[in-house]
Design an enzyme around this catalytic site. Sequence first.
Site, short mmCIF file in Angstrom:
data_model
loop_
_atom_site.label_atom_id
_atom_site.label_comp_id
_atom_site.label_asym_id
_atom_site.label_seq_id
_atom_site.Cartn_x
_atom_site.Cartn_y
_atom_site.Cartn_z
N LEU A 191 -42.44 66.73 -55.73
CA LEU A 191 -41.80 66.62 -57.05
C LEU A 191 -42.77 66.87 -58.20
CD1 LEU A 191 -39.51 63.54 -56.37
CD2 LEU A 191 -38.94 65.96 -56.18
N GLN A 207 -31.85 82.84 -55.71
CA GLN A 207 -31.27 81.66 -55.06
C GLN A 207 -30.06 81.15 -55.86
OE1 GLN A 207 -33.38 78.24 -53.15
NE2 GLN A 207 -33.00 77.19 -55.06
N ASP A 236 -35.91 80.34 -59.17
CA ASP A 236 -35.53 81.41 -58.26
C ASP A 236 -34.15 81.95 -58.64
OD1 ASP A 236 -34.77 83.03 -56.14
OD2 ASP A 236 -35.77 81.79 -54.65
N HIS A 240 -38.61 69.13 -61.58
CA HIS A 240 -37.61 68.26 -60.94
C HIS A 240 -37.21 67.12 -61.87
CE1 HIS A 240 -39.70 69.83 -57.21
NE2 HIS A 240 -38.45 70.10 -56.93
O1 PAF Z 1 -34.92 75.18 -54.39
C1 PAF Z 1 -35.11 74.33 -53.50
O2 PAF Z 1 -35.88 73.39 -53.62
C2 PAF Z 1 -34.33 74.46 -52.17
O3 PAF Z 1 -34.11 75.78 -51.85
C3 PAF Z 1 -33.02 73.66 -52.16
C4 PAF Z 1 -32.03 74.16 -53.21
C5 PAF Z 1 -33.32 72.18 -52.37
C6 PAF Z 1 -32.32 73.80 -50.78
O4 PAF Z 1 -33.13 73.35 -49.72
#
Ligand code: PAF
Length: 155
Positions: free
Chosen positions: A29, A149, A146, A33
Amino acid sequence: MKIIKNRHKLKELISYNKNLSFVPTMGGLHKGHLSLIKKAKNKTKKVIVSLFVNPKQFNSKKDLFKYPKNIKKDLLILKKINPDYLYLPTFKDLFAFKTKNKIHIDKFEKKLCGKFRPGHFKGVIDAVDRFLEIIKPRYIFLGKKDFQQIYLIKK
Ligand code: PAF
């Protein structure tokens, strides 16, 4: 902060709540986060954070092994910011059930860094889909680190 390791227990605790914010993490973290958790706290009364290093999204065992894991430090950080729940599943708890959704991943998965990380985004989406099925949050908070993602999860 209640720490829960079992999805059935978690469902029991939160299923009444239709207004949850969810912040998925893989630990390690940092400020990013914390900023997501703060945003989540401003959005809804109750916030749930997950901490799970998802082996399915690592192409190489070496990368998985090298991934920073410091649960003690993460717990100290989390205790300070104090989300309502922390879901800390084992691999089995998250993956040993049949999901409602089938994953149809967009072809964009194969572009950009996906070219060099076969199966990575499928692994991410598999885990996120499972979290969503268990937690059923109203909001999910994802870092913008990302772009690919986020795009694929949204799709
Ligand atoms: O971005 C991340 O930390 C990971 O890809 C996630 C979204 C927690 C999924 O494991």
